[in-house]
Design a protein around this motif. Structure first.
Motif, short mmCIF file in Angstrom:
data_model
loop_
_atom_site.label_atom_id
_atom_site.label_comp_id
_atom_site.label_asym_id
_atom_site.label_seq_id
_atom_site.Cartn_x
_atom_site.Cartn_y
_atom_site.Cartn_z
N GLY A 220 0.77 -1.28 -0.12
CA GLY A 220 0.16 0.03 -0.14
C GLY A 220 0.99 1.07 -0.04
N ASP A 221 0.18 2.53 0.16
CA ASP A 221 0.64 3.74 0.22
C ASP A 221 0.77 4.42 1.38
OD1 ASP A 221 -1.91 4.62 0.86
OD2 ASP A 221 -2.38 4.70 -1.22
N SER A 222 0.72 5.43 1.75
CA SER A 222 1.02 6.05 3.15
C SER A 222 -0.15 6.20 4.06
CB SER A 222 1.27 7.67 2.99
OG SER A 222 0.28 8.34 2.20
N TYR A 223 -1.41 5.68 3.55
CA TYR A 223 -2.70 5.58 4.56
C TYR A 223 -2.12 4.26 5.05
CZ TYR A 223 -5.56 9.32 4.00
OH TYR A 223 -5.92 11.03 3.96
N THR A 224 -1.56 3.42 4.38
CA THR A 224 -1.35 1.85 4.90
C THR A 224 0.02 2.36 5.92
OG1 THR A 224 -2.16 0.70 3.44
CG2 THR A 224 -0.51 -0.35 4.52
N SER A 225 1.26 2.79 5.49
CA SER A 225 2.38 2.98 6.09
C SER A 225 2.25 3.90 7.52
CB SER A 225 3.22 3.43 5.24
OG SER A 225 3.13 4.83 4.99
N GLY A 226 1.60 4.73 7.45
CA GLY A 226 1.36 5.48 8.71
C GLY A 226 2.42 6.60 8.83
N PRO A 227 2.86 7.47 7.95
CA PRO A 227 3.74 8.58 8.19
C PRO A 227 3.63 9.43 9.47
CG PRO A 227 2.32 8.90 6.64
CD PRO A 227 2.10 7.72 6.92
N LYS A 228 4.82 9.49 10.31
CA LYS A 228 4.94 10.41 11.58
C LYS A 228 4.31 9.71 12.75
CE LYS A 228 5.92 14.66 8.93
NZ LYS A 228 5.57 16.23 8.83
N ILE A 229 3.67 8.52 12.63
CA ILE A 229 3.15 7.92 13.59
C ILE A 229 4.30 7.35 14.45
CG2 ILE A 229 1.39 6.25 14.46
CD1 ILE A 229 -0.20 7.06 12.29
N SER B 52 -2.50 17.89 15.02
CA SER B 52 -2.06 18.17 16.44
C SER B 52 -1.90 16.84 17.07
CB SER B 52 -3.60 18.55 17.13
OG SER B 52 -4.54 17.69 16.98
N SER B 53 -1.81 15.79 16.20
CA SER B 53 -1.35 14.67 16.83
C SER B 53 0.13 14.05 15.83
CB SER B 53 -2.20 13.34 16.88
OG SER B 53 -3.27 13.66 17.65
N PRO B 54 0.88 13.07 16.41
CA PRO B 54 2.02 12.72 15.46
C PRO B 54 1.34 11.91 14.23
CG PRO B 54 2.22 12.31 17.78
CD PRO B 54 1.07 12.80 17.74
N ALA B 55 1.14 12.82 13.25
CA ALA B 55 0.86 12.16 12.03
C ALA B 55 1.08 13.20 11.06
CB ALA B 55 -0.55 11.61 11.98
N ALA B 56 1.04 12.66 9.53
CA ALA B 56 1.18 13.66 8.43
C ALA B 56 -0.09 14.24 8.26
CB ALA B 56 1.68 12.83 7.21
N SER B 57 -0.08 15.50 7.91
CA SER B 57 -1.21 16.33 7.52
C SER B 57 -2.19 15.65 6.45
CB SER B 57 -1.01 17.65 6.92
OG SER B 57 -0.36 17.64 5.73
N VAL B 58 -3.60 15.54 6.81
CA VAL B 58 -4.57 14.93 6.03
C VAL B 58 -4.21 13.26 5.68
CG1 VAL B 58 -6.09 15.25 4.08
CG2 VAL B 58 -4.84 16.95 4.92
N HIS B 59 -3.83 12.85 6.73
CA HIS B 59 -3.46 11.44 7.11
C HIS B 59 -4.00 10.77 8.25
CE1 HIS B 59 -0.93 11.89 3.54
NE2 HIS B 59 -0.63 10.52 3.65
N PRO B 60 -4.18 9.53 8.26
CA PRO B 60 -4.69 8.83 9.54
C PRO B 60 -3.73 9.08 10.69
CG PRO B 60 -4.68 7.24 7.77
CD PRO B 60 -3.96 8.23 7.51
N ASN B 61 -3.98 9.52 11.78
CA ASN B 61 -3.24 9.49 13.28
C ASN B 61 -3.25 8.00 13.73
OD1 ASN B 61 -5.83 9.00 14.46
ND2 ASN B 61 -5.98 11.43 14.84
N GLU B 62 -2.69 7.89 15.00
CA GLU B 62 -2.91 6.29 15.40
C GLU B 62 -4.23 5.90 15.84
OE1 GLU B 62 -0.79 3.90 19.36
OE2 GLU B 62 -0.10 6.05 18.78
N ARG B 63 -5.06 6.86 16.16
CA ARG B 63 -6.59 6.37 16.28
C ARG B 63 -7.24 6.03 15.23
NH1 ARG B 63 -8.10 10.93 17.48
NH2 ARG B 63 -7.83 10.61 20.18
N GLY B 64 -6.79 6.67 13.84
CA GLY B 64 -7.52 6.31 12.63
C GLY B 64 -6.65 5.01 12.11
N GLU B 65 -5.43 4.72 12.37
CA GLU B 65 -4.87 3.47 12.30
C GLU B 65 -5.35 2.19 12.90
OE1 GLU B 65 -2.66 2.55 9.78
OE2 GLU B 65 -2.31 4.46 9.06
N TRP C 275 -10.05 10.64 13.34
CA TRP C 275 -9.09 9.50 12.63
C TRP C 275 -8.03 10.31 11.77
CZ3 TRP C 275 -11.79 4.16 11.21
CH2 TRP C 275 -12.55 3.96 12.50
N ILE C 276 -8.51 11.35 11.05
CA ILE C 276 -7.59 11.99 10.02
C ILE C 276 -7.19 13.34 10.66
CG2 ILE C 276 -7.67 12.75 7.78
CD1 ILE C 276 -7.97 9.73 7.80
N GLU C 277 -5.85 13.58 10.45
CA GLU C 277 -5.33 14.97 10.86
C GLU C 277 -5.67 15.77 9.87
OE1 GLU C 277 -4.14 15.91 13.87
OE2 GLU C 277 -4.97 13.88 14.55
#
Length: 308
Positions: free
Chosen positions: A45-54, A282-295, A275-277
Protein backbone atom coordinates in the motif's frame (compact mmCIF):
# COMPACT_ATOMS: atom_id res chain seq x y z
CA UNK A 1 -5.59 10.06 -2.54
CA UNK A 2 2.41 14.19 -5.49
CA UNK A 3 3.32 11.53 -2.93
CA UNK A 4 0.90 11.22 -0.05
CA UNK A 5 3.49 11.63 2.68
CA UNK A 6 6.08 13.70 0.87
CA UNK A 7 3.76 16.63 0.28
CA UNK A 8 2.29 16.37 3.74
CA UNK A 9 -1.09 16.92 2.18
CA UNK A 10 -1.25 13.84 0.06
CA UNK A 11 -4.24 12.01 0.43
CA UNK A 12 -4.13 9.35 -0.95
CA UNK A 13 -7.29 8.83 -1.14
CA UNK A 14 -5.73 8.04 -1.48
CA UNK A 15 -11.20 1.71 -2.54
CA UNK A 16 -13.97 -2.54 -3.42
CA UNK A 17 -17.02 -4.69 -2.13
CA UNK A 18 -17.21 -7.44 0.43
CA UNK A 19 -17.14 -10.76 -1.34
CA UNK A 20 -19.19 -13.11 0.78
CA UNK A 21 -18.59 -16.80 0.55
CA UNK A 22 -21.78 -18.69 -0.06
CA UNK A 23 -22.00 -22.26 1.15
CA UNK A 24 -24.70 -24.90 1.31
CA UNK A 25 -23.99 -25.73 4.92
CA UNK A 26 -21.65 -25.38 7.88
CA UNK A 27 -19.33 -28.15 8.96
CA UNK A 28 -15.95 -28.53 10.59
CA UNK A 29 -14.13 -28.16 7.27
CA UNK A 30 -15.88 -24.91 6.36
CA UNK A 31 -15.36 -23.55 9.87
CA UNK A 32 -11.67 -24.37 9.58
CA UNK A 33 -11.48 -22.56 6.26
CA UNK A 34 -12.85 -19.41 7.87
CA UNK A 35 -10.26 -19.33 10.61
CA UNK A 36 -8.03 -16.24 10.27
CA UNK A 37 -4.72 -17.12 8.64
CA UNK A 38 -1.67 -17.08 10.91
CA UNK A 39 0.60 -15.95 8.12
CA UNK A 40 2.65 -15.46 6.15
CA UNK A 41 1.09 -11.98 5.84
CA UNK A 42 2.20 -9.30 3.35
CA UNK A 43 0.92 -5.71 3.61
CA UNK A 44 0.95 -3.63 0.41
CA UNK A 45 0.00 0.00 0.00
CA UNK A 46 0.66 3.72 0.19
CA UNK A 47 0.97 6.19 3.08
CA UNK A 48 -2.53 5.53 4.44
CA UNK A 49 -1.17 2.04 5.07
CA UNK A 50 2.37 2.93 6.12
CA UNK A 51 1.41 5.60 8.70
CA UNK A 52 3.88 8.47 8.23
CA UNK A 53 5.01 10.31 11.38
CA UNK A 54 3.14 7.94 13.72
CA UNK A 55 5.75 6.69 16.19
CA UNK A 56 7.64 4.50 16.14
CA UNK A 57 8.83 4.89 12.57
CA UNK A 58 10.45 1.65 11.52
CA UNK A 59 11.45 -0.51 8.58
CA UNK A 60 13.66 -0.13 5.54
CA UNK A 61 13.92 2.08 3.61
CA UNK A 62 13.28 4.93 6.05
CA UNK A 63 11.77 6.98 3.22
CA UNK A 64 8.67 4.76 3.20
CA UNK A 65 7.60 6.23 6.56
CA UNK A 66 6.26 3.01 8.04
CA UNK A 67 4.90 3.05 11.58
CA UNK A 68 5.15 0.19 14.03
CA UNK A 69 1.56 1.06 14.92
CA UNK A 70 0.02 1.17 11.46
CA UNK A 71 -2.95 -1.06 10.70
CA UNK A 72 -0.91 -3.94 9.20
CA UNK A 73 1.24 -4.14 12.36
CA UNK A 74 -1.86 -4.10 14.56
CA UNK A 75 -3.58 -6.76 12.45
CA UNK A 76 -0.51 -9.00 12.57
CA UNK A 77 -0.31 -8.70 16.35
CA UNK A 78 -4.01 -9.37 16.87
CA UNK A 79 -3.89 -12.48 14.65
CA UNK A 80 -0.83 -13.77 16.47
CA UNK A 81 1.30 -13.77 13.33
CA UNK A 82 4.98 -14.31 14.10
CA UNK A 83 7.31 -11.43 13.12
CA UNK A 84 9.13 -13.74 10.71
CA UNK A 85 5.83 -14.32 8.89
CA UNK A 86 4.90 -10.63 8.57
CA UNK A 87 6.20 -8.29 5.87
CA UNK A 88 5.03 -4.69 5.57
CA UNK A 89 6.27 -3.27 2.28
CA UNK A 90 3.86 -0.32 2.10
CA UNK A 91 5.44 3.02 1.23
CA UNK A 92 4.45 6.68 1.27
CA UNK A 93 3.83 7.99 -2.21
CA UNK A 94 3.29 4.55 -3.71
CA UNK A 95 1.18 4.19 -6.82
CA UNK A 96 -0.09 1.01 -8.43
CA UNK A 97 3.01 1.06 -10.65
CA UNK A 98 5.14 0.61 -7.53
CA UNK A 99 3.58 -2.77 -6.92
CA UNK A 100 5.61 -4.12 -9.82
CA UNK A 101 8.50 -1.61 -10.02
CA UNK A 102 10.94 -0.18 -7.44
CA UNK A 103 10.06 3.14 -5.79
CA UNK A 104 12.68 5.78 -5.08
CA UNK A 105 12.22 7.77 -1.85
CA UNK A 106 14.23 10.54 -0.20
CA UNK A 107 15.86 7.88 1.95
CA UNK A 108 16.36 4.71 -0.04
CA UNK A 109 14.59 2.60 -2.64
CA UNK A 110 11.66 0.34 -1.89
CA UNK A 111 11.67 -2.83 -4.03
CA UNK A 112 8.62 -3.65 -6.11
CA UNK A 113 6.03 -4.44 -3.47
CA UNK A 114 4.77 -7.62 -5.11
CA UNK A 115 8.26 -9.10 -4.82
CA UNK A 116 7.38 -9.79 -1.16
CA UNK A 117 4.73 -12.30 -2.25
CA UNK A 118 5.29 -16.00 -2.67
CA UNK A 119 3.34 -19.20 -3.13
CA UNK A 120 3.38 -19.53 0.66
CA UNK A 121 1.73 -16.16 1.35
CA UNK A 122 -1.62 -16.73 3.07
CA UNK A 123 -2.84 -13.17 3.79
CA UNK A 124 -2.53 -9.97 1.74
CA UNK A 125 -3.88 -6.50 2.46
CA UNK A 126 -3.74 -3.81 -0.23
CA UNK A 127 -4.47 -0.12 0.30
CA UNK A 128 -3.63 1.89 -2.81
CA UNK A 129 -5.07 4.07 -5.59
CA UNK A 130 -5.23 7.57 -4.07
CA UNK A 131 -1.93 8.69 -5.55
CA UNK A 132 -2.91 7.33 -8.96
CA UNK A 133 -6.03 9.48 -8.90
CA UNK A 134 -4.00 12.50 -7.80
CA UNK A 135 -5.81 13.34 -4.57
CA UNK A 136 -2.66 15.00 -3.27
CA UNK A 137 -2.74 17.84 -5.79
CA UNK A 138 -6.55 17.81 -5.77
CA UNK A 139 -6.76 18.61 -2.06
CA UNK A 140 -3.94 21.15 -2.24
CA UNK A 141 -5.62 22.97 -5.11
CA UNK A 142 -9.04 22.88 -3.49
CA UNK A 143 -7.74 24.23 -0.18
CA UNK A 144 -5.92 27.07 -1.94
CA UNK A 145 -8.94 27.90 -4.07
CA UNK A 146 -11.26 27.72 -1.07
CA UNK A 147 -9.13 30.13 0.93
CA UNK A 148 -9.11 32.63 -1.93
CA UNK A 149 -12.86 32.42 -2.37
CA UNK A 150 -13.40 32.74 1.36
CA UNK A 151 -11.65 36.10 1.22
CA UNK A 152 -13.94 37.07 -1.63
CA UNK A 153 -16.98 35.64 0.20
CA UNK A 154 -17.95 33.97 -3.06
CA UNK A 155 -18.12 30.20 -3.32
CA UNK A 156 -20.07 29.57 -6.50
CA UNK A 157 -20.52 31.14 -9.91
CA UNK A 158 -23.46 31.32 -12.28
CA UNK A 159 -23.04 27.60 -13.05
CA UNK A 160 -23.87 26.83 -9.42
CA UNK A 161 -20.54 25.02 -8.96
CA UNK A 162 -18.05 25.59 -6.16
CA UNK A 163 -14.60 26.84 -7.27
CA UNK A 164 -12.75 23.54 -7.05
CA UNK A 165 -15.57 21.54 -8.61
CA UNK A 166 -15.61 24.02 -11.48
CA UNK A 167 -11.87 23.54 -11.95
CA UNK A 168 -12.16 19.76 -12.37
CA UNK A 169 -15.48 19.47 -14.20
CA UNK A 170 -16.74 21.10 -17.36
CA UNK A 171 -19.97 20.15 -19.05
CA UNK A 172 -20.02 16.37 -19.23
CA UNK A 173 -16.28 16.12 -18.58
CA UNK A 174 -15.18 15.07 -15.09
CA UNK A 175 -11.40 14.67 -14.97
CA UNK A 176 -11.40 13.04 -11.52
CA UNK A 177 -13.96 10.43 -12.61
CA UNK A 178 -11.81 9.70 -15.66
CA UNK A 179 -8.73 9.20 -13.48
CA UNK A 180 -10.66 6.87 -11.18
CA UNK A 181 -11.73 4.76 -14.17
CA UNK A 182 -8.15 4.52 -15.46
CA UNK A 183 -6.90 3.62 -12.01
CA UNK A 184 -9.50 0.86 -11.85
CA UNK A 185 -8.09 -0.77 -14.97
CA UNK A 186 -4.58 -0.64 -13.45
CA UNK A 187 -5.81 -2.11 -10.18
CA UNK A 188 -7.50 -5.00 -11.97
CA UNK A 189 -4.18 -5.98 -13.53
CA UNK A 190 -2.39 -5.66 -10.18
CA UNK A 191 -4.92 -7.89 -8.43
CA UNK A 192 -4.41 -10.49 -11.14
CA UNK A 193 -0.67 -10.36 -10.46
CA UNK A 194 -1.26 -10.80 -6.72
CA UNK A 195 -3.39 -13.88 -7.38
CA UNK A 196 -0.75 -15.31 -9.71
CA UNK A 197 2.11 -14.81 -7.24
CA UNK A 198 0.19 -15.86 -4.13
CA UNK A 199 -2.54 -18.24 -5.32
CA UNK A 200 -3.40 -19.48 -1.84
CA UNK A 201 -3.70 -16.07 -0.20
CA UNK A 202 -6.82 -14.37 1.06
CA UNK A 203 -6.68 -10.85 -0.41
CA UNK A 204 -8.28 -7.78 1.21
CA UNK A 205 -8.54 -4.45 -0.59
CA UNK A 206 -8.66 -1.76 2.09
CA UNK A 207 -10.65 1.36 1.22
CA UNK A 208 -9.86 4.89 2.35
CA UNK A 209 -11.36 6.36 5.53
CA UNK A 210 -13.55 9.46 5.38
CA UNK A 211 -11.42 12.58 5.04
CA UNK A 212 -14.23 15.13 5.04
CA UNK A 213 -17.71 15.38 6.61
CA UNK A 214 -21.04 15.07 4.84
CA UNK A 215 -21.91 18.73 5.50
CA UNK A 216 -19.66 21.35 3.97
CA UNK A 217 -20.31 23.78 6.79
CA UNK A 218 -18.75 21.41 9.36
CA UNK A 219 -15.19 22.39 8.39
CA UNK A 220 -13.42 25.49 9.68
CA UNK A 221 -9.95 26.99 9.37
CA UNK A 222 -8.45 23.53 9.92
CA UNK A 223 -9.62 22.62 6.41
CA UNK A 224 -10.38 25.91 4.59
CA UNK A 225 -12.52 24.62 1.76
CA UNK A 226 -15.54 26.15 0.11
CA UNK A 227 -18.53 24.33 1.70
CA UNK A 228 -19.76 22.91 -1.60
CA UNK A 229 -16.25 21.69 -2.39
CA UNK A 230 -16.25 19.70 0.86
CA UNK A 231 -19.25 17.83 -0.51
CA UNK A 232 -17.61 17.55 -3.95
CA UNK A 233 -14.40 16.05 -2.54
CA UNK A 234 -16.23 13.66 -0.23
CA UNK A 235 -18.24 12.45 -3.22
CA UNK A 236 -15.05 11.89 -5.22
CA UNK A 237 -13.54 9.84 -2.40
CA UNK A 238 -16.68 7.72 -2.30
CA UNK A 239 -16.39 7.19 -6.05
CA UNK A 240 -12.81 6.05 -5.55
CA UNK A 241 -13.88 3.61 -2.84
CA UNK A 242 -16.72 2.36 -5.02
CA UNK A 243 -14.24 1.60 -7.78
CA UNK A 244 -12.02 -0.30 -5.35
CA UNK A 245 -15.02 -2.27 -4.14
CA UNK A 246 -16.02 -3.20 -7.68
CA UNK A 247 -12.50 -4.23 -8.70
CA UNK A 248 -12.06 -6.29 -5.53
CA UNK A 249 -15.28 -8.18 -6.23
CA UNK A 250 -14.30 -8.81 -9.86
CA UNK A 251 -10.94 -10.23 -8.75
CA UNK A 252 -12.39 -12.47 -6.05
CA UNK A 253 -10.90 -10.35 -3.26
CA UNK A 254 -12.66 -8.90 -0.21
CA UNK A 255 -13.24 -5.17 0.19
CA UNK A 256 -12.72 -3.61 3.61
CA UNK A 257 -14.92 -0.57 4.23
CA UNK A 258 -13.12 1.97 6.44
CA UNK A 259 -15.19 4.91 5.17
CA UNK A 260 -18.37 4.06 7.07
CA UNK A 261 -16.83 3.61 10.54
CA UNK A 262 -14.71 6.77 10.11
CA UNK A 263 -17.46 9.01 8.75
CA UNK A 264 -17.89 10.89 12.05
CA UNK A 265 -14.13 10.88 12.71
CA UNK A 266 -12.94 12.90 9.70
CA UNK A 267 -10.38 15.72 9.54
CA UNK A 268 -13.03 18.28 10.55
CA UNK A 269 -14.13 16.32 13.65
CA UNK A 270 -13.03 17.30 17.18
CA UNK A 271 -9.38 16.68 17.98
CA UNK A 272 -10.30 14.06 20.58
CA UNK A 273 -12.24 11.86 18.14
CA UNK A 274 -10.86 12.35 14.64
CA UNK A 275 -9.05 9.60 12.75
CA UNK A 276 -7.66 11.95 10.10
CA UNK A 277 -5.47 14.93 10.93
CA UNK A 278 -6.25 18.31 9.29
CA UNK A 279 -3.75 20.56 7.51
CA UNK A 280 -2.02 21.36 10.81
CA UNK A 281 -1.85 18.06 12.70
CA UNK A 282 -2.31 18.16 16.46
CA UNK A 283 -1.23 14.52 16.83
CA UNK A 284 1.88 12.77 15.48
CA UNK A 285 0.81 12.09 11.88
CA UNK A 286 1.19 13.59 8.44
CA UNK A 287 -1.34 16.26 7.51
CA UNK A 288 -4.57 14.90 6.03
CA UNK A 289 -3.51 11.37 6.98
CA UNK A 290 -4.64 8.86 9.59
CA UNK A 291 -3.35 9.38 13.11
CA UNK A 292 -2.79 6.47 15.50
CA UNK A 293 -6.50 6.41 16.34
CA UNK A 294 -7.26 6.18 12.63
CA UNK A 295 -4.83 3.32 12.08
CA UNK A 296 -6.45 1.47 15.00
CA UNK A 297 -9.87 2.03 13.46
CA UNK A 298 -8.68 0.74 10.10
CA UNK A 299 -7.13 -2.30 11.81
CA UNK A 300 -10.48 -3.03 13.49
CA UNK A 301 -12.24 -2.94 10.10
CA UNK A 302 -9.64 -5.27 8.55
CA UNK A 303 -9.83 -7.70 11.48
CA UNK A 304 -13.62 -7.77 11.28
CA UNK A 305 -13.40 -8.72 7.59
CA UNK A 306 -10.66 -11.30 8.14
CA UNK A 307 -12.51 -12.97 11.03
CA UNK A 308 -15.94 -12.84 9.39
Amino acid sequence: MGPLARTGIGIALACGVLVTAVGVGRNSDSDHEKEPPKGPYVALGDSYTSGPKIPPQTGDPAGCDRSGRNYPALVARELGIEPADFRDVSCSGATIAHLTAPQSTDHGTNPAQLSALSAGTMLVTLGIGGNDVGFSSLITNCVTTGALYELADHFTDVSGKAPCERRYTSGDTDTIAQQIHTTGDQLARALHQIKRRAPGARVYVVGYPAILPAKGTDCDDAMPLAPDDVVFLRDKEQQLNTMLRYRARAAGATYVDTFTPSSEHNACSPESTRWIEPLRPSSPAASVHPNERGERGMATAVLHAVKD
